[in-house]
Design an enzyme around this catalytic site. Structure first.
Site, PDB file in Angstrom:
ATOM      1  N   ARG A  94       0.807  -1.225   0.000  1.00  0.00           N
ATOM      2  CA  ARG A  94       0.000   0.000   0.000  1.00  0.00           C
ATOM      3  C   ARG A  94       0.834   1.267   0.000  1.00  0.00           C
ATOM      4  NH1 ARG A  94      -4.961  -2.351   2.703  1.00  0.00           N
ATOM      5  NH2 ARG A  94      -6.396  -0.614   2.725  1.00  0.00           N
ATOM      6  N   ARG A 165     -18.061  -3.449   9.937  1.00  0.00           N
ATOM      7  CA  ARG A 165     -16.703  -3.078  10.324  1.00  0.00           C
ATOM      8  C   ARG A 165     -16.681  -1.683  10.929  1.00  0.00           C
ATOM      9  NH1 ARG A 165     -12.428  -4.589   5.700  1.00  0.00           N
ATOM     10  NH2 ARG A 165     -11.800  -2.431   6.019  1.00  0.00           N
TER      11      ARG A 165
HETATM   12  P1  AP5 Z   1      -8.379  -3.516   4.452  1.00  0.00           P
HETATM   13  O1  AP5 Z   1      -9.057  -4.521   5.288  1.00  0.00           O
HETATM   14  O2  AP5 Z   1      -7.438  -3.958   3.406  1.00  0.00           O
HETATM   15  O3  AP5 Z   1      -9.516  -2.588   3.838  1.00  0.00           O
HETATM   16  P2  AP5 Z   1      -9.603  -1.713   2.501  1.00  0.00           P
HETATM   17  O4  AP5 Z   1      -8.442  -1.686   1.597  1.00  0.00           O
HETATM   18  O5  AP5 Z   1     -10.087  -0.396   2.976  1.00  0.00           O
HETATM   19  O6  AP5 Z   1     -10.622  -2.472   1.646  1.00  0.00           O
HETATM   20  P3  AP5 Z   1     -11.983  -3.073   2.095  1.00  0.00           P
HETATM   21  O7  AP5 Z   1     -11.750  -4.383   2.792  1.00  0.00           O
HETATM   22  O8  AP5 Z   1     -12.823  -2.070   2.792  1.00  0.00           O
HETATM   23  O9  AP5 Z   1     -12.678  -3.296   0.669  1.00  0.00           O
HETATM   24  P4  AP5 Z   1     -12.476  -4.451  -0.383  1.00  0.00           P
HETATM   25  O10 AP5 Z   1     -11.757  -3.902  -1.578  1.00  0.00           O
HETATM   26  O11 AP5 Z   1     -11.933  -5.700   0.239  1.00  0.00           O
HETATM   27  O12 AP5 Z   1     -13.992  -4.662  -0.811  1.00  0.00           O
HETATM   28  P5  AP5 Z   1     -15.032  -5.848  -0.458  1.00  0.00           P
HETATM   29  O13 AP5 Z   1     -14.727  -7.053  -1.277  1.00  0.00           O
HETATM   30  O14 AP5 Z   1     -15.163  -6.004   1.012  1.00  0.00           O
HETATM   31  O15 AP5 Z   1      -7.587  -2.498   5.387  1.00  0.00           O
HETATM   32  C1  AP5 Z   1      -8.198  -1.948   6.526  1.00  0.00           C
HETATM   33  C2  AP5 Z   1      -7.183  -1.111   7.287  1.00  0.00           C
HETATM   34  O16 AP5 Z   1      -6.084  -1.933   7.730  1.00  0.00           O
HETATM   35  C3  AP5 Z   1      -6.524   0.028   6.517  1.00  0.00           C
HETATM   36  O17 AP5 Z   1      -7.336   1.196   6.522  1.00  0.00           O
HETATM   37  C4  AP5 Z   1      -5.230   0.212   7.320  1.00  0.00           C
HETATM   38  O18 AP5 Z   1      -5.469   0.893   8.530  1.00  0.00           O
HETATM   39  C5  AP5 Z   1      -4.846  -1.212   7.674  1.00  0.00           C
HETATM   40  N1  AP5 Z   1      -3.987  -1.865   6.660  1.00  0.00           N
HETATM   41  C6  AP5 Z   1      -4.313  -2.987   5.927  1.00  0.00           C
HETATM   42  N2  AP5 Z   1      -3.315  -3.313   5.094  1.00  0.00           N
HETATM   43  C7  AP5 Z   1      -2.338  -2.392   5.297  1.00  0.00           C
HETATM   44  C8  AP5 Z   1      -1.063  -2.180   4.707  1.00  0.00           C
HETATM   45  N3  AP5 Z   1      -0.596  -2.979   3.718  1.00  0.00           N
HETATM   46  N4  AP5 Z   1      -0.317  -1.126   5.144  1.00  0.00           N
HETATM   47  C9  AP5 Z   1      -0.773  -0.314   6.126  1.00  0.00           C
HETATM   48  N5  AP5 Z   1      -1.983  -0.447   6.725  1.00  0.00           N
HETATM   49  C10 AP5 Z   1      -2.752  -1.486   6.305  1.00  0.00           C
HETATM   50  O19 AP5 Z   1     -16.377  -5.212  -1.063  1.00  0.00           O
HETATM   51  C11 AP5 Z   1     -16.979  -4.089  -0.435  1.00  0.00           C
HETATM   52  C12 AP5 Z   1     -18.505  -4.205  -0.529  1.00  0.00           C
HETATM   53  O20 AP5 Z   1     -18.894  -4.149  -1.903  1.00  0.00           O
HETATM   54  C13 AP5 Z   1     -19.066  -5.543   0.011  1.00  0.00           C
HETATM   55  O21 AP5 Z   1     -20.294  -5.290   0.636  1.00  0.00           O
HETATM   56  C14 AP5 Z   1     -19.271  -6.391  -1.263  1.00  0.00           C
HETATM   57  O22 AP5 Z   1     -20.336  -7.343  -1.100  1.00  0.00           O
HETATM   58  C15 AP5 Z   1     -19.626  -5.314  -2.297  1.00  0.00           C
HETATM   59  N6  AP5 Z   1     -19.188  -5.653  -3.652  1.00  0.00           N
HETATM   60  C16 AP5 Z   1     -18.000  -6.224  -4.014  1.00  0.00           C
HETATM   61  N7  AP5 Z   1     -17.932  -6.368  -5.358  1.00  0.00           N
HETATM   62  C17 AP5 Z   1     -19.097  -5.855  -5.856  1.00  0.00           C
HETATM   63  C18 AP5 Z   1     -19.623  -5.695  -7.179  1.00  0.00           C
HETATM   64  N8  AP5 Z   1     -18.940  -6.104  -8.254  1.00  0.00           N
HETATM   65  N9  AP5 Z   1     -20.840  -5.112  -7.312  1.00  0.00           N
HETATM   66  C19 AP5 Z   1     -21.553  -4.705  -6.225  1.00  0.00           C
HETATM   67  N10 AP5 Z   1     -21.107  -4.835  -4.934  1.00  0.00           N
HETATM   68  C20 AP5 Z   1     -19.895  -5.394  -4.766  1.00  0.00           C
HETATM   69 MG    MG Z   2     -11.228  -6.239   2.187  1.00  0.00          MG
END
Ligand code: AP5
Ligand code: MG
Length: 238
Positions: A94, A165
């Site tokens: 990231r 979350r």
């Molecule tokens: P992390 O858990 O990685 O969260 P994020 O990057 O913010 O991503 P999300 O998990 O929120 O979203 P996603 O892309 O996985 O989407 P999802 O599939 O759930 O990180 C959280 C925190 O941890 C960071 O803020 C940081 O503090 C820390 N962190 C983690 N890694 C780090 C690193 N490398 N360095 C530093 N800090 C770090 O989908 C979202 C929603 O959309 C769901 O409801 C799903 O059902 C829906 N959805 C999915 N696809 C579709 C579609 N095609 N159409 C309609 N709805 C859909």
């Molecule tokens: Mg995720």
């Protein structure tokens, strides 16, 4: 043609772009453990250990945790035996520092990095994340709008009460998007310049299953073994 190096697939995209959703679906065409740094950090927070204590406030505020901490978590995870045949990274790297650390590791350990960039409009990701629910036991993701559970707030698969979350409040989502814009998005340029193959996917319009098929197709074209079998004619998995 099949490439025999173990793939290090990097699911790259903004918060809410569908990284976790795709990581789960890609099990159908990839034999590689799903390594999510976000999930690892949340597990440490639940365990109440030192890593959890160092990370909790940062996650709550939508800020990234330190490079040293996540680089070490990933380095240790890659030493586990199930990582030998390939890995599916979600939410890592990231920052530029993390990307450089990962590329060093992939060279040392003989992995072949491939970026899968899930591009989605931010207005859509905010709406998606506000309606996201997850099963704390099996990890299944739901969307109140596009993929709701059959019974409100209950997991279809194991009947557990779904959770929201802590960082899915709108103000925190916006902070996570700011962190993504300033620290994460720029590393796509680093990957391009390093010659890492990149699969560009529009992940904002189609269903998760359609997007999964596009990714599998892209991986097959790059010679990733399980993906080739999954998209080849006559395969059970299409
Ligand atoms: P992390 O858990 O990685 O969260 P994020 O990057 O913010 O991503 P999300 O998990 O929120 O979203 P996603 O892309 O996985 O989407 P999802 O599939 O759930 O990180 C959280 C925190 O941890 C960071 O803020 C940081 O503090 C820390 N962190 C983690 N890694 C780090 C690193 N490398 N360095 C530093 N800090 C770090 O989908 C979202 C929603 O959309 C769901 O409801 C799903 O059902 C829906 N959805 C999915 N696809 C579709 C579609 N095609 N159409 C309609 N709805 C859909
Ligand atoms: Mg995720």
């Amino acid at each position: 043609m099949e490439n025999t190096l173990a793939p290090a697939i990097i699911l790259f995209g903004s918060p809410g772009s569908g990284k976790g959703t795709q990581a789960k679906l890609l099990r159908r065409c990839l034999n590689a453990p799903h390594i999510s740094t976000g999930d690892m950090l949340r597990a440490h927070i639940s365990a109440g250990d030192e890593v959890g204590r160092q990370s909790q406030q940062l996650l709550r505020a939508g800020k990234l945790v330190s490079d040293e901490l996540v680089n070490e978590l990933v380095r240790e995870r890659l030493l586990e035996p199930d990582a030998r045949s390939g890995i599916l990274l979600d939410g890592y790297p990231r920052t530029l520092n993390q990307a450089q650390a990962l590329l060093r590791l992939t060279v040392e350990d003989g992995f072949r990095p491939i970026v899968v960039h899930l591009g989605v409009d931010y207005a859509k990701t905010v709406a998606r994340l506000s309606g996201r629910r997850q099963c704390p036991v099996c990890g299944t993701l739901y969307s109140l709008k596009t993929n709701p559970p059959k019974v409100q707030d209950v997991c279809d698969l194991d009947g557990t009460a779904l959770i929201t979350r802590e960082d899915d409040r709108e103000a925190v989502i916006r902070e996570r998007l700011r962190e993504y814009d300033s620290l994460t998005l720029p590393i796509l340029k680093f990957f391009r310049e390093a010659g890492v193959p990149m699969i560009e996917v529009n992940a904002g319009e189609e269903s998760p299953e359609q997007i999964r098929q596009r990714i599998c197709q892209g991986l097959a074209e790059l010679g990733v073994a399980g993906a080739i079998e999954a998209v080849s004619p006559g395969s059970a998995v299409r």
